[in-house]
Design a protein around this motif. Structure first.
Motif, PDB file in Angstrom:
ATOM      1  N   VAL A  37     -15.167  56.280   8.297  1.00 29.64           N
ATOM      2  CA  VAL A  37     -13.831  56.797   7.991  1.00 29.64           C
ATOM      3  C   VAL A  37     -13.933  58.316   7.974  1.00 29.64           C
ATOM      4  O   VAL A  37     -15.033  58.876   7.880  1.00 29.64           O
ATOM      5  N   PHE A  38     -12.786  58.986   8.081  1.00 30.08           N
ATOM      6  CA  PHE A  38     -12.805  60.441   8.032  1.00 30.08           C
ATOM      7  C   PHE A  38     -11.601  60.974   7.280  1.00 30.08           C
ATOM      8  O   PHE A  38     -10.585  60.306   7.156  1.00 30.08           O
ATOM      9  N   PHE A  39     -11.763  62.211   6.810  1.00 28.76           N
ATOM     10  CA  PHE A  39     -10.747  62.874   6.004  1.00 28.76           C
ATOM     11  C   PHE A  39     -10.538  64.264   6.580  1.00 28.76           C
ATOM     12  O   PHE A  39     -11.506  64.962   6.901  1.00 28.76           O
ATOM     13  N   VAL A  40      -9.276  64.661   6.724  1.00 24.69           N
ATOM     14  CA  VAL A  40      -8.910  65.970   7.262  1.00 24.69           C
ATOM     15  C   VAL A  40      -7.758  66.534   6.436  1.00 24.69           C
ATOM     16  O   VAL A  40      -7.141  65.821   5.645  1.00 24.69           O
ATOM     17  N   ARG A  41      -7.477  67.811   6.655  1.00 24.30           N
ATOM     18  CA  ARG A  41      -6.322  68.431   6.021  1.00 24.30           C
ATOM     19  C   ARG A  41      -5.378  68.903   7.118  1.00 24.30           C
ATOM     20  O   ARG A  41      -5.788  69.491   8.109  1.00 24.30           O
ATOM     21  N   GLY A  98       2.138  54.976  21.094  1.00 24.24           N
ATOM     22  CA  GLY A  98       2.792  53.994  20.234  1.00 24.24           C
ATOM     23  C   GLY A  98       1.840  53.326  19.265  1.00 24.24           C
ATOM     24  O   GLY A  98       2.270  52.741  18.286  1.00 24.24           O
ATOM     25  N   GLY A  99       0.533  53.414  19.526  1.00 29.15           N
ATOM     26  CA  GLY A  99      -0.458  52.852  18.609  1.00 29.15           C
ATOM     27  C   GLY A  99      -0.581  53.737  17.379  1.00 29.15           C
ATOM     28  O   GLY A  99       0.073  54.776  17.257  1.00 29.15           O
ATOM     29  N   ARG A 100      -1.432  53.352  16.475  1.00 31.02           N
ATOM     30  CA  ARG A 100      -1.569  54.091  15.227  1.00 31.02           C
ATOM     31  C   ARG A 100      -3.002  53.948  14.703  1.00 31.02           C
ATOM     32  O   ARG A 100      -3.595  52.884  14.808  1.00 31.02           O
ATOM     33  N   LEU A 101      -3.509  55.029  14.107  1.00 31.71           N
ATOM     34  CA  LEU A 101      -4.791  54.968  13.422  1.00 31.71           C
ATOM     35  C   LEU A 101      -4.627  54.180  12.129  1.00 31.71           C
ATOM     36  O   LEU A 101      -3.554  54.180  11.525  1.00 31.71           O
ATOM     37  N   ARG A 102      -5.689  53.557  11.670  1.00 30.35           N
ATOM     38  CA  ARG A 102      -5.683  52.799  10.420  1.00 30.35           C
ATOM     39  C   ARG A 102      -5.821  53.810   9.268  1.00 30.35           C
ATOM     40  O   ARG A 102      -6.850  54.460   9.100  1.00 30.35           O
ATOM     41  N   ALA A 103      -4.743  53.993   8.511  1.00 31.36           N
ATOM     42  CA  ALA A 103      -4.703  54.999   7.445  1.00 31.36           C
ATOM     43  C   ALA A 103      -5.438  54.528   6.195  1.00 31.36           C
ATOM     44  O   ALA A 103      -5.531  53.330   5.910  1.00 31.36           O
ATOM     45  N   LEU A 104      -5.935  55.507   5.448  1.00 30.92           N
ATOM     46  CA  LEU A 104      -6.558  55.278   4.150  1.00 30.92           C
ATOM     47  C   LEU A 104      -5.666  55.879   3.079  1.00 30.92           C
ATOM     48  O   LEU A 104      -4.940  56.841   3.339  1.00 30.92           O
ATOM     49  N   GLN A 105      -5.748  55.352   1.882  1.00 28.91           N
ATOM     50  CA  GLN A 105      -5.020  55.955   0.772  1.00 28.91           C
ATOM     51  C   GLN A 105      -5.879  57.090   0.221  1.00 28.91           C
ATOM     52  O   GLN A 105      -7.048  56.894  -0.136  1.00 28.91           O
ATOM     53  N   VAL A 106      -5.298  58.289   0.186  1.00 35.40           N
ATOM     54  CA  VAL A 106      -6.012  59.492  -0.230  1.00 35.40           C
ATOM     55  C   VAL A 106      -5.241  60.162  -1.359  1.00 35.40           C
ATOM     56  O   VAL A 106      -4.010  60.167  -1.358  1.00 35.40           O
ATOM     57  N   ASP A 107      -5.975  60.736  -2.300  1.00 39.80           N
ATOM     58  CA  ASP A 107      -5.367  61.419  -3.422  1.00 39.80           C
ATOM     59  C   ASP A 107      -6.174  62.682  -3.705  1.00 39.80           C
ATOM     60  O   ASP A 107      -7.394  62.700  -3.501  1.00 39.80           O
ATOM     61  N   GLU A 108      -5.506  63.724  -4.157  1.00 39.90           N
ATOM     62  CA  GLU A 108      -6.200  64.922  -4.611  1.00 39.90           C
ATOM     63  C   GLU A 108      -5.974  65.039  -6.107  1.00 39.90           C
ATOM     64  O   GLU A 108      -4.849  64.878  -6.583  1.00 39.90           O
ATOM     65  N   ARG A 109      -7.062  65.316  -6.842  1.00 38.55           N
ATOM     66  CA  ARG A 109      -6.998  65.349  -8.295  1.00 38.55           C
ATOM     67  C   ARG A 109      -7.780  66.537  -8.836  1.00 38.55           C
ATOM     68  O   ARG A 109      -8.760  66.967  -8.224  1.00 38.55           O
ATOM     69  N   ASP A 110      -7.368  66.984  -9.998  1.00 34.35           N
ATOM     70  CA  ASP A 110      -8.145  67.977 -10.715  1.00 34.35           C
ATOM     71  C   ASP A 110      -9.271  67.247 -11.430  1.00 34.35           C
ATOM     72  O   ASP A 110      -9.068  66.177 -12.015  1.00 34.35           O
ATOM     73  N   THR A 111     -10.478  67.801 -11.331  1.00 29.67           N
ATOM     74  CA  THR A 111     -11.643  67.230 -11.997  1.00 29.67           C
ATOM     75  C   THR A 111     -12.315  68.348 -12.796  1.00 29.67           C
ATOM     76  O   THR A 111     -11.984  69.524 -12.616  1.00 29.67           O
ATOM     77  N   PRO A 112     -13.266  68.032 -13.651  1.00 35.75           N
ATOM     78  CA  PRO A 112     -13.984  69.088 -14.380  1.00 35.75           C
ATOM     79  C   PRO A 112     -14.685  70.078 -13.445  1.00 35.75           C
ATOM     80  O   PRO A 112     -14.920  71.218 -13.806  1.00 35.75           O
ATOM     81  N   ASP A 113     -15.003  69.629 -12.214  1.00 34.90           N
ATOM     82  CA  ASP A 113     -15.673  70.500 -11.237  1.00 34.90           C
ATOM     83  C   ASP A 113     -14.685  71.163 -10.285  1.00 34.90           C
ATOM     84  O   ASP A 113     -15.094  71.762  -9.298  1.00 34.90           O
ATOM     85  N   GLY A 114     -13.389  71.056 -10.541  1.00 31.41           N
ATOM     86  CA  GLY A 114     -12.365  71.623  -9.667  1.00 31.41           C
ATOM     87  C   GLY A 114     -11.610  70.537  -8.932  1.00 31.41           C
ATOM     88  O   GLY A 114     -11.869  69.343  -9.090  1.00 31.41           O
TER      89      GLY A 114
END
Length: 147
Positions: A37-41, A98-114
């Motif tokens: 899997v991969f993650f991008v912004r 017309g096809g689509r990539l299989r999406a993942l559920q992603v979240d951004e959170r504040d943590t003690p390390d940023g």
């Protein structure tokens, strides 16, 4: 929703994902086999997808972690040139139109390390090191071993 609820998995610090820049890969399990899997912004938001083209089941990145084409506006399959909208995963050009990539559920959170990016796996697509109860929160997925 699956009856297997996985804990959130920390992917990386939020600052590691730059708009239209390199992505972060993680080993996964899908359909009983190995996957990546991969993650991008894009446009300030983190997105995650199964690293598999909708046209032919091959990984998208042309160099490990390089998913965007040169303008940084679209994800591109290095094998056949399929172009995907990074915010939806929808194929907008090339052989998978017309096809689509299989999406993942992603979240951004504040943590003690940023601030950090997290993957919220489902029962079908999970981190490679997930046991029956999933990985402990904050544990990254294992990277695949070299052949």
């Amino acid at each position: 929703m699956s009856d297997i609820a996985a804990e959130a998995v920390r992917v990386c610090a939020s600052a590691e994902l730059v708009d239209g820049g390199a992505g972060v890969r993680r080993a996964a399990r899908w359909g009983g086999g190995n996957a990546v899997v991969f993650f991008v912004r894009y446009d300030g938001k983190a997105y995650g997808y199964l690293n598999q083209c909708a046209h032919v089941p091959m990984e998208l990145d042309w160099v490990e972690g390089q998913f965007f084409e040169s303008s940084g506006l679209y994800l591109m399959c290095a094998t056949h040139g399929a172009i995907y909208a990074p915010d939806t995963g929808k194929c907008v050009g090339g052989p998978c139109r017309g096809g689509r990539l299989r999406a993942l559920q992603v979240d951004e959170r504040d943590t003690p390390d940023g601030r950090a990016v997290f993957w919220l796996p489902d029962g079908e697509l999970r981190p490679a090191d997930a046991g029956p109860d999933g990985p402990a929160e904050g544990q990254p997925a294992a990277q695949p071993e070299a052949p």
